[in-house]
Design an enzyme around this catalytic site. Structure first.
Site, PDB file in Angstrom:
ATOM      1  N   LYS A  85     -14.858  78.065-147.767  1.00 12.14           N
ATOM      2  CA  LYS A  85     -14.062  76.828-147.667  1.00 12.14           C
ATOM      3  C   LYS A  85     -13.815  76.210-149.049  1.00 12.14           C
ATOM      4  O   LYS A  85     -12.688  75.838-149.378  1.00 12.14           O
ATOM      5  CB  LYS A  85     -14.753  75.818-146.726  1.00 12.14           C
ATOM      6  CG  LYS A  85     -14.896  76.368-145.305  1.00 12.14           C
ATOM      7  CD  LYS A  85     -15.499  75.372-144.356  1.00 12.14           C
ATOM      8  CE  LYS A  85     -16.935  75.018-144.685  1.00 12.14           C
ATOM      9  NZ  LYS A  85     -17.871  76.180-144.598  1.00 12.14           N
ATOM     10  N   THR A  86     -14.872  76.129-149.857  1.00 11.39           N
ATOM     11  CA  THR A  86     -14.705  75.569-151.203  1.00 11.39           C
ATOM     12  C   THR A  86     -13.760  76.458-152.010  1.00 11.39           C
ATOM     13  O   THR A  86     -12.867  75.973-152.721  1.00 11.39           O
ATOM     14  CB  THR A  86     -16.079  75.491-151.924  1.00 11.39           C
ATOM     15  OG1 THR A  86     -16.989  74.819-151.063  1.00 11.39           O
ATOM     16  CG2 THR A  86     -15.983  74.767-153.238  1.00 11.39           C
ATOM     17  N   ASP A 130     -15.931  67.918-148.878  1.00  9.69           N
ATOM     18  CA  ASP A 130     -16.814  68.804-148.121  1.00  9.69           C
ATOM     19  C   ASP A 130     -17.589  67.966-147.109  1.00  9.69           C
ATOM     20  O   ASP A 130     -17.804  66.770-147.338  1.00  9.69           O
ATOM     21  CB  ASP A 130     -17.780  69.483-149.112  1.00  9.69           C
ATOM     22  CG  ASP A 130     -18.348  70.771-148.554  1.00  9.69           C
ATOM     23  OD1 ASP A 130     -17.946  71.182-147.451  1.00  9.69           O
ATOM     24  OD2 ASP A 130     -19.199  71.377-149.231  1.00  9.69           O
ATOM     25  N   THR A 179     -18.443  71.979-141.067  1.00  7.36           N
ATOM     26  CA  THR A 179     -19.073  73.043-140.299  1.00  7.36           C
ATOM     27  C   THR A 179     -19.000  72.682-138.819  1.00  7.36           C
ATOM     28  O   THR A 179     -19.305  73.483-137.966  1.00  7.36           O
ATOM     29  CB  THR A 179     -20.559  73.182-140.699  1.00  7.36           C
ATOM     30  OG1 THR A 179     -21.148  71.885-140.699  1.00  7.36           O
ATOM     31  CG2 THR A 179     -20.688  73.783-142.083  1.00  7.36           C
ATOM     32  N   ARG A 238     -21.237  84.546-148.938  1.00 12.66           N
ATOM     33  CA  ARG A 238     -22.270  84.003-149.851  1.00 12.66           C
ATOM     34  C   ARG A 238     -23.544  84.834-149.752  1.00 12.66           C
ATOM     35  O   ARG A 238     -24.176  85.139-150.767  1.00 12.66           O
ATOM     36  CB  ARG A 238     -22.573  82.536-149.519  1.00 12.66           C
ATOM     37  CG  ARG A 238     -23.796  82.022-150.301  1.00 12.66           C
ATOM     38  CD  ARG A 238     -24.039  80.534-150.165  1.00 12.66           C
ATOM     39  NE  ARG A 238     -22.989  79.787-150.806  1.00 12.66           N
ATOM     40  CZ  ARG A 238     -22.331  78.770-150.231  1.00 12.66           C
ATOM     41  NH1 ARG A 238     -22.634  78.395-149.014  1.00 12.66           N
ATOM     42  NH2 ARG A 238     -21.385  78.147-150.890  1.00 12.66           N
TER      43      ARG A 238
HETATM   44  P1  ADP Z   1     -18.251  77.408-148.325  1.00 11.98           P
HETATM   45  O1  ADP Z   1     -17.548  76.344-149.104  1.00 11.98           O
HETATM   46  O2  ADP Z   1     -17.565  77.735-147.029  1.00 11.98           O
HETATM   47  O3  ADP Z   1     -19.726  77.134-148.119  1.00 11.98           O
HETATM   48  P2  ADP Z   1     -17.745  79.040-150.658  1.00 11.98           P
HETATM   49  O4  ADP Z   1     -16.280  78.877-150.817  1.00 11.98           O
HETATM   50  O5  ADP Z   1     -18.598  78.247-151.607  1.00 11.98           O
HETATM   51  O6  ADP Z   1     -18.186  78.776-149.161  1.00 11.98           O
HETATM   52  O7  ADP Z   1     -18.049  80.607-150.799  1.00 11.98           O
HETATM   53  C1  ADP Z   1     -19.338  81.091-151.136  1.00 11.98           C
HETATM   54  C2  ADP Z   1     -19.217  82.291-152.042  1.00 11.98           C
HETATM   55  O8  ADP Z   1     -18.718  83.375-151.292  1.00 11.98           O
HETATM   56  C3  ADP Z   1     -18.263  82.092-153.220  1.00 11.98           C
HETATM   57  O9  ADP Z   1     -18.927  82.345-154.411  1.00 11.98           O
HETATM   58  C4  ADP Z   1     -17.208  83.146-153.102  1.00 11.98           C
HETATM   59  O10 ADP Z   1     -17.241  83.946-154.258  1.00 11.98           O
HETATM   60  C5  ADP Z   1     -17.630  84.005-151.949  1.00 11.98           C
HETATM   61  N1  ADP Z   1     -16.522  84.132-151.014  1.00 11.98           N
HETATM   62  C6  ADP Z   1     -16.295  83.360-149.932  1.00 11.98           C
HETATM   63  N2  ADP Z   1     -15.204  83.773-149.262  1.00 11.98           N
HETATM   64  C7  ADP Z   1     -14.744  84.843-149.930  1.00 11.98           C
HETATM   65  C8  ADP Z   1     -13.632  85.733-149.724  1.00 11.98           C
HETATM   66  N3  ADP Z   1     -12.830  85.597-148.664  1.00 11.98           N
HETATM   67  N4  ADP Z   1     -13.429  86.708-150.614  1.00 11.98           N
HETATM   68  C9  ADP Z   1     -14.275  86.873-151.657  1.00 11.98           C
HETATM   69  N5  ADP Z   1     -15.339  86.077-151.905  1.00 11.98           N
HETATM   70  C10 ADP Z   1     -15.574  85.085-151.055  1.00 11.98           C
END
Ligand code: ADP
Length: 365
Positions: A85-86, A130, A179, A238
């Site tokens: 998401k981030t 977030d 979430t 992650r």
């Molecule tokens: P969230 O905000 O949903 O908790 P993040 O955007 O911080 O998740 O993603 C966590 C890690 O996973 C990031 O470092 C990113 O590199 C990796 N990641 C997440 N989604 C992907 C994707 N679709 N392709 C490649 N890497 C991803």
């Protein structure tokens, strides 16, 4: 025996006090993740792996906004932690050529906190919020007006003398992440022009994430090494990236730095992450359920005592993944193991054992 009564028997007790953040397979970012993730985040939609539908829809939304020379619609992203998401919010900003400001619901407890952020946004800026479901009520109400009319009323003074001073805001794009989409009040949900639900990733998609990260981290990985890590990553990029880092360490020390299927399996066995991504806590819960309680039904408190953990830890940290994997079911009579749980731990359900009588009728004898 009444399974709801606490029992002193323990099956492979843990130290107790297991915290989601201490787990190698926990979905939330720890300090090391935060440091490394910046380098691993895809920078544009083309690099973002998987989530085809979301990517396609978002691509249209952003292209259309660019063609109109307008700010993109507000976007709501829902899904479990670690699914990107981030990363997507940063991609939205990059694709729009706009700066991004990152904050979170818990950080905005007063409407004034939000007013300060909103009033300092530049035109077209992306505001990533977030955990938007954890914002305070007054801040949430201020956000409604900001999203719809690009305006906020700043209240000056208190009591009968309080005055609302309207403040114009530049157009901006709010990217909200949650979430728990179900917890968002409908008036807030309705103000997003585009809503996307992020799914857990298929093993093949995680393999692509792992290959991509291995390239960036300069790790030599074979195709079946990536597959081995992907299978243990709980559908979450992650976690895949984190396991890759642990496997890399192991490979450096024990295997000339090359990640083969065997090295990956050995490394993750050392870290007690099994072939389906269950860790020590998950396995302790399942083992207790099967070995001590014949597969259930057993009450949550009893199960927690048996593994030496708090009720909340078992319920909130271990169970969601076990339920998702179809290994454990929550029923009104208590927790029960599914046939897949017996198979996963290589145990035979009592009713299939020679002369065994237990468990009749739970899944059909
Ligand atoms: P969230 O905000 O949903 O908790 P993040 O955007 O911080 O998740 O993603 C966590 C890690 O996973 C990031 O470092 C990113 O590199 C990796 N990641 C997440 N989604 C992907 C994707 N679709 N392709 C490649 N890497 C991803």
């Amino acid at each position: 025996m009444n399974w709801d009564e606490p029992t002193e028997t323990a099956a492979g007790p843990l130290q107790g006090g297991t915290d989601e953040r201490d787990r190698l397979v926990g979905p939330d970012a720890d300090g090391e993740d935060t440091a490394v993730e910046a380098a691993l985040r895809p920078k544009d939609l083309a690099e973002f792996v998987g989530q085809e539908r979301v990517r396609e829809q978002l691509d249209l939304v952003l292209r259309a906004a660019r063609a109109r020379g307008a700010t993109a619609d507000h976007v709501l992203l829902s899904g479990a932690p670690g699914l990107g998401k981030t990363t997507l919010s940063m991609i939205i900003a990059a694709e729009m050529g706009a700066p991004i400001r990152i904050t979170s619901g818990p950080a905005i407890q007063h409407a004034g906190d939000l007013a300060a952020i909103l009033s300092s946004l530049q035109e077209g800026e992306v505001l990533f919020l977030d955990e938007i479901h954890r914002m305070s009520r007054p801040a949430e109400e201020m956000l409604y007006m900001a999203m719809e009319d690009f305006r906020v009323d700043v209240i000056v003074g208190k009591g009968p003398g309080a005055t609302a001073i309207p403040l114009e805001l530049p157009p901006f794009t709010l990217v909200g992440a949650t979430t728990r989409a179900g917890l968002l009040p409908p008036p807030l949900r309705d103000r997003f022009g585009f809503t996307a639900h992020m799914e857990f990733y298929a093993p093949g998609e995680l393999e692509r994430v792992i290959h991509r990260s291995a390239g960036l981290l300069d790790v030599h990985i074979e195709a079946d090494g990536a597959a081995e890590i992907a299978g243990r990553s709980r559908g979450t990029p992650r976690i895949a990236n984190r396991l890759l880092r642990r496997v890399r360490d192991y490979a450096q020390v024990k295997a000339d730095g090359v990640v083969t299927r065997e090295t990956a399996a050995q490394a993750l066995d050392v870290y007690e992450v099994d072939v389906r991504g269950l860790d020590r806590l998950d396995r302790a819960v399942l083992t207790a359920l099967l070995k001590l309680f014949g597969g259930g039904p057993v009450g949550l408190s009893t199960l927690a005592v048996a593994v030496g953990e708090e009720r909340e830890t078992v319920e909130e940290v271990a169970e969601p993944f076990l339920v998702r994997e179809g290994l454990l079911a929550r029923t009104p009579r208590g927790r029960i193991a599914t046939p897949a749980a017996w198979a996963h731990l290589g145990l035979t359900p009592p009713h299939q054992q020679a002369g065994g009588a237990g468990q009749q009728g739970l899944f059909g004898a």
